[in-house]
Design an enzyme around this catalytic site. Structure first.
Site, mmCIF file in Angstrom:
data_model
loop_
_atom_site.group_PDB
_atom_site.id
_atom_site.type_symbol
_atom_site.label_atom_id
_atom_site.label_comp_id
_atom_site.label_asym_id
_atom_site.label_seq_id
_atom_site.Cartn_x
_atom_site.Cartn_y
_atom_site.Cartn_z
ATOM 1 N N LYS A 243 -13.127 4.537 4.119
ATOM 2 C CA LYS A 243 -12.411 4.234 2.879
ATOM 3 C C LYS A 243 -13.452 4.234 1.765
ATOM 4 O O LYS A 243 -14.642 3.994 2.017
ATOM 5 C CB LYS A 243 -11.763 2.844 3.000
ATOM 6 C CG LYS A 243 -10.616 2.605 2.080
ATOM 7 C CD LYS A 243 -9.277 2.978 2.689
ATOM 8 C CE LYS A 243 -8.152 2.725 1.714
ATOM 9 N NZ LYS A 243 -6.843 3.029 2.251
ATOM 10 N N VAL B 126 6.285 3.208 -2.032
ATOM 11 C CA VAL B 126 6.777 3.042 -0.662
ATOM 12 C C VAL B 126 8.037 2.165 -0.647
ATOM 13 O O VAL B 126 9.038 2.501 -0.015
ATOM 14 C CB VAL B 126 5.687 2.409 0.241
ATOM 15 C CG1 VAL B 126 6.216 2.220 1.656
ATOM 16 C CG2 VAL B 126 4.432 3.274 0.253
ATOM 17 N N GLY C 161 7.887 -5.769 -3.610
ATOM 18 C CA GLY C 161 7.125 -4.620 -4.121
ATOM 19 C C GLY C 161 7.945 -3.367 -3.925
ATOM 20 O O GLY C 161 8.096 -2.872 -2.806
ATOM 21 N N GLY D 149 7.473 -0.236 -5.246
ATOM 22 C CA GLY D 149 6.736 0.895 -5.818
ATOM 23 C C GLY D 149 7.041 2.162 -5.036
ATOM 24 O O GLY D 149 8.159 2.355 -4.554
#
Ligand code: NAD
Length: 367
Positions: free
Chosen positions: A94, A198, A194, A196
Site C-alpha cells: 500500500k 461502495v 457511509g 459513497g
C-alpha cells in the site's frame, strides 16, 4: 545550502521504526521525498511470498508523519491477507501520499510518485484508494507500467467500487445465512453507514433483495439522493451503533468497532466494506464473538476491488471477475463455520487460513 545536523541522542530517544506497533514483519518500507513537486509518500511492502505487493495509494492530510506511517503499515498488512484469503497470487502493499488530495495533488506530483513506484521494478504495483481517481492512475501510467485501476479506454478494468459492493453483498448474505439460517434479506433491517462509491451500490443490492435499508452519512445531499433513488430510510437516531437493526454495514471509515462502540452495537451481524473495522482486532473481535454478533472479516468481503484490478494483470474477463467475487459467499460461510468449530473469532479464523496459504507457498519455494 542548509545542512541539518543529525543529533544522535535524539535518534536514540525516539521509537525505532521496527518497534512500531503496526510493524508486522514488513519486508520493505520506502520513504519517497521530492522537494520539487512537494511529494512526501511512503510505500509499505508487507509480504511478497504469493506475488508482487499490490495495493492502492491513499492521499490523506495526515496530522503527523507517524500517523501516515502507521496507516501504511496497517493497510499494507491488510492487503497481504486480503489477497491470500481470496486465492490471488499477490502480495500485500500500500502507499500513502501525505497531503490534501483536493488542493495539493498535481500531475507532476503523481508522476514523481509513479517514478518511485517504477524504481521498485514491479515489487510493488499501485492502484487507487481514498483521495485518488482513475485519472490519477492514468497519469502514473505515463511513467510506470506497475499500476492498475487505469481507465477502461487505456486497457484498465475501470472503477472497482461496484465490484467491491457486490462482494460485500455476497459476504453479508452469507453472514445472514450463518446467523439467521437463511440468506433471504426480505424484511431484514440493514443500516449502511457511509453511502459513497461502495455504500450506494450496496444499498441498491439490498433494496432489490427486499431488505429494509437505513442509511447514515455526514453528507446530507447524498443522503437525500440515495433515499430518493432507492427508497432507503435516512437514519434519524443519535446513535448509529445502538440502532435496533439486524445488520450493520460499515462502509465509511475504519475502526468504527472500538472501545466506545463495541458494547453498544445491537445488530446481530456486521458486514461492510470499510478497511480495518476492528480498532483492535484481538479485543474487539473477541467481544463481538462473546456477544453473539456475527462479524464478516472486512478484508475477506471487501476483496471485490482487488479481484477487479487483478484482472488487469492476469487478463481475465468480466465473467471471471464476477465468478471470483461471488465466491466470497462460500468463503465467508466456510470462515464463519471454522470460527465456531475452533471457538475463535471470525477475524482470526480468516487470518489463519490466509497465513496458511502464504506459509505453504513459502515452503514450496524453499524446496
Ligand atoms: P467514499 O469516499 O466514496 O465513501 C465514503 C462515504 O462515507 C462518503 O459518502 C462519506 O461522506 C461517508 N462518511 C465519512 N465519514 C462518515 C461518518 N463518520 N459517518 C457516516 N458516513 C461517513 O469511499 P468508498 O470508495 O465508498 O469506500 C468506503 C470504504 O470501503 C472505505 O473505508 C474504503 O477504504 C473501503 N474499501 C473501498 C473499496 C473500493 O473499491 N472503493 C475497496 C475496498 C475497501
Amino acid at each position: 545550502m542548509q545542512v541539518d545536523v543529525l543529533n544522535a541522542n535524539e535518534l536514540k530517544k525516539s521509537a525505532p521504526v521496527f518497534g512500531q506497533l503496526s510493524f508486522n514483519d514488513h519486508e520493505q518500507v520506502v520513504f519517497c521525498n521530492d522537494k520539487d513537486t512537494g511529494l512526501k509518500a511512503i510505500i509499505g511492502i508487507h509480504n511478497t511470498v504469493l506475488g508482487p505487493a499490490l495495493g492502492g495509494t491513499r492521499m490523506w492530510n495526515y496530522s503527523s508523519e507517524w500517523e501516515a506511517l502507521n496507516d501504511v503499515l496497517r493497510l499494507s498488512r491488510g492487503m497481504t491477507y486480503k489477497s491470500a484469503i481470496t486465492g490471488l497470487n499477490l502480495g500485500g502493499g500500500k502507499a500513502v501520499i501525505i497531503g490534501d488530495a483536493k488542493t495539493q495533488k498535481t500531475p507532476e506530483l503523481m508522476k514523481s510518485f509513479g517514478r518511485f513506484v517504477d524504481s521498485l521494478s514491479g515489487k510493488y504495483i499501485t492502484a487507487e484508494d481514498v483521495g485518488m481517481e482513475t485519472a490519477d492512475m492514468d497519469t502514473v501510467r505515463e511513467v510506470t507500467k506497475y499500476v492498475t485501476g487505469i481507465s477502461e479506454d487505456k486497457g484498465g478494468a475501470g472503477n472497482p467500487s461496484p465490484i467491491t459492493a457486490y462482494g460485500v453483498f455476497m459476504g453479508l448474505k452469507a453472514s445472514a445465512k450463518h446467523k439467521f439460517g437463511s440468506d433471504d434479506l426480505e424484511g431484514k433491517s440493514v443500516l449502511v453507514q457511509g453511502i459513497g462509491h461502495v455504500g450506494e451500490t450496496l444499498v441498491e443490492h439490498l433494496t432489490q433483495d427486499g431488505a429494509k435499508v437505513y442509511i447514515s452519512d455526514i453528507n446530507e445531499e447524498r443522503l437525500e439522493a440515495v433515499r430518493d433513488k432507492y427508497g432507503a430510510i435516512i437514519f434519524e437516531g443519535s446513535d448509529v451503533y445502538g440502532a435496533e437493526v439486524d445488520i450493520y454495514a460499515p462502509c465509511a471509515l475504519g475502526a468504527t468497532i472500538n472501545d466506545e462502540t463495541v458494547k453498544r452495537i445491537k445488530a446481530k451481524v456486521i458486514a461492510g466494506a470499510a478497511n480495518n473495522q476492528l480498532a483492535d482486532e484481538l479485543t474487539h473481535g473477541k467481544i463481538l464473538r462473546e456477544r453473539g454478533i456475527v462479524y464478516a472479516p472486512d478484508f475477506l468481503i471487501n476483496a471485490g476491488g482487488i479481484i477487479n484490478v487483478y484482472a488487469e494483470l492476469e487478463n481475465y474477463d468480466r465473467k471471471e471477475i464476477m465468478r471470483k467475487t461471488e465466491n466470497i459467499y462460500n468463503t465467508t460461510l466456510e470462515i464463519l463455520s471454522k470460527a465456531d468449530k475452533d471457538d475463535m473469532t471470525s477475524h482470526f479464523a480468516a487470518l489463519k487460513i490466509a497465513q496458511q496459504r502464504i506459509d505453504d507457498r513459502k515452503n514450496q519455494n524453499l524446496k
